[in-house]
Design an enzyme around this catalytic site. Structure first.
Site, PDB file in Angstrom:
ATOM      1  N   GLU A 101     162.402  67.894  33.578  1.00 49.45           N
ATOM      2  CA  GLU A 101     161.272  67.650  33.071  1.00 49.45           C
ATOM      3  C   GLU A 101     160.520  69.194  33.366  1.00 49.45           C
ATOM      4  O   GLU A 101     161.035  69.889  34.467  1.00 49.45           O
ATOM      5  CB  GLU A 101     160.400  66.746  33.737  1.00 49.45           C
ATOM      6  N   ASP A 102     159.611  69.815  32.643  1.00 48.27           N
ATOM      7  CA  ASP A 102     159.052  70.920  33.086  1.00 48.27           C
ATOM      8  C   ASP A 102     157.994  70.879  34.230  1.00 48.27           C
ATOM      9  O   ASP A 102     158.339  71.580  35.326  1.00 48.27           O
ATOM     10  CB  ASP A 102     158.202  71.368  31.832  1.00 48.27           C
ATOM     11  N   ASP A 105     152.740  66.052  36.531  1.00 50.77           N
ATOM     12  CA  ASP A 105     151.161  66.114  36.788  1.00 50.77           C
ATOM     13  C   ASP A 105     150.717  64.929  37.280  1.00 50.77           C
ATOM     14  O   ASP A 105     150.801  64.572  38.481  1.00 50.77           O
ATOM     15  CB  ASP A 105     150.687  66.660  35.378  1.00 50.77           C
ATOM     16  N   PHE A 154     146.151  74.535  35.228  1.00 51.64           N
ATOM     17  CA  PHE A 154     146.931  74.565  34.036  1.00 51.64           C
ATOM     18  C   PHE A 154     147.712  75.831  33.991  1.00 51.64           C
ATOM     19  O   PHE A 154     147.103  76.800  34.001  1.00 51.64           O
ATOM     20  CB  PHE A 154     145.936  74.392  32.982  1.00 51.64           C
ATOM     21  N   ARG A 167     154.832  79.403  25.319  1.00 54.67           N
ATOM     22  CA  ARG A 167     156.211  78.768  25.704  1.00 54.67           C
ATOM     23  C   ARG A 167     157.248  79.923  26.018  1.00 54.67           C
ATOM     24  O   ARG A 167     158.179  79.893  27.028  1.00 54.67           O
ATOM     25  CB  ARG A 167     156.747  78.117  24.931  1.00 54.67           C
TER      26      ARG A 167
HETATM   27  P1  IMP Z   1     152.056  63.779  33.304  1.00 57.87           P
HETATM   28  O1  IMP Z   1     152.296  62.719  32.673  1.00 57.87           O
HETATM   29  O2  IMP Z   1     150.365  63.841  33.420  1.00 57.87           O
HETATM   30  O3  IMP Z   1     152.928  63.878  34.628  1.00 57.87           O
HETATM   31  O4  IMP Z   1     152.282  65.240  32.339  1.00 57.87           O
HETATM   32  C1  IMP Z   1     153.350  65.833  32.200  1.00 57.87           C
HETATM   33  C2  IMP Z   1     153.248  66.577  31.033  1.00 57.87           C
HETATM   34  O5  IMP Z   1     151.967  66.880  30.639  1.00 57.87           O
HETATM   35  C3  IMP Z   1     154.128  67.660  31.107  1.00 57.87           C
HETATM   36  O6  IMP Z   1     155.492  67.258  30.608  1.00 57.87           O
HETATM   37  C4  IMP Z   1     153.490  68.670  30.262  1.00 57.87           C
HETATM   38  O7  IMP Z   1     153.864  68.499  28.880  1.00 57.87           O
HETATM   39  C5  IMP Z   1     152.058  68.241  30.323  1.00 57.87           C
HETATM   40  N1  IMP Z   1     151.548  69.421  31.412  1.00 57.87           N
HETATM   41  C6  IMP Z   1     150.754  68.858  32.431  1.00 57.87           C
HETATM   42  N2  IMP Z   1     150.345  69.982  33.208  1.00 57.87           N
HETATM   43  C7  IMP Z   1     150.824  70.894  32.495  1.00 57.87           C
HETATM   44  C8  IMP Z   1     150.169  72.181  32.704  1.00 57.87           C
HETATM   45  O8  IMP Z   1     149.855  72.838  33.647  1.00 57.87           O
HETATM   46  N3  IMP Z   1     150.589  73.242  31.685  1.00 57.87           N
HETATM   47  C9  IMP Z   1     151.341  72.763  30.476  1.00 57.87           C
HETATM   48  N4  IMP Z   1     151.712  71.431  30.272  1.00 57.87           N
HETATM   49  C10 IMP Z   1     151.462  70.538  31.213  1.00 57.87           C
END
Ligand code: IMP
Length: 176
Positions: A101-102, A105, A154, A167
């Site tokens: 995963e990238d 959050d 962010f 990206r």
């Molecule tokens: P989560 O479900 O809140 O953990 O969010 C995960 C997804 O939100 C990641 O796979 C990203 O696609 C997006 N995301 C969360 N924070 C960022 C950020 O700082 N930059 C870009 N995408 C983010």
């Protein structure tokens, strides 16, 4: 006015060299844990660059597959609702699987992914995330391999987008 004009990368948080060094370390760690059988699953779109660098640091056999998920919110907030846009091509039965995963959050996306993949009976299931924002966590999700822990900012670049832009940056930058 297009969305991309509202927020722009303003500060480099992690340089290309810092990222490359850490990705090589993570690859070595994962390979050490799974020297033979390893199946990696990248979560599109954000993880595609991380995955491509990660696997090139892994000697030996490694297979891979891709999933695409989307949270409904399109801007800088995560809604918590996750949609499966593309499923895997192959079975996970009996395999050592690492989700790539990238960023984690709130943890909601990963929790959802881990649940649906665990139900497919892999031999083991672990997760590698390039970035983690622990202060944003809403659910306690387990991530075995973390590249960098960052503050609640962010970020874009190295696969991560803001409104589908940035990206392609080789580094990670904060938008503002
Ligand atoms: P989560 O479900 O809140 O953990 O969010 C995960 C997804 O939100 C990641 O796979 C990203 O696609 C997006 N995301 C969360 N924070 C960022 C950020 O700082 N930059 C870009 N995408 C983010």
């Amino acid at each position: 006015m297009p969305l991309m004009a509202e927020l722009r990368p303003i500060e480099i948080l992690l340089s290309e060299a810092q990222i490359q060094k850490r990705v090589a370390e993570l690859a070595a760690e994962i390979r050490r844990d799974f020297p033979d059988d390893l199946h990696v699953i990248a979560v599109l779109k954000g993880a595609f660059i991380f995955l491509s660098d990660l696997i090139r640091h892994m000697p030996g056999h490694v297979s891979m597959d891709f999933m695409a998920v989307s949270s409904y919110a399109k801007a800088t907030k995560t809604s918590g609702e996750v949609r499966l846009l593309k499923d895997l091509d192959t079975t996970l039965e009996g395999r050592n699987v690492v989700i790539v995963e990238d960023i984690v959050d709130t943890g909601l996306t990963l929790t959802y992914l881990q649940e649906i993949l665990r139900a497919r009976n892999p031999r083991s299931l672990r997760t590698a995330c390039l970035l983690s924002k622990p202060s944003r966590r809403q659910v306690d999700v387990k991530v075995e391999y973390i590249g960098f822990t960052i503050e609640d900012r962010f970020v874009v670049g190295y696969g991560l987008d803001y409104a589908e832009q940035y990206r392609n940056l080789p580094h990670i930058a904060v938008v503002g």
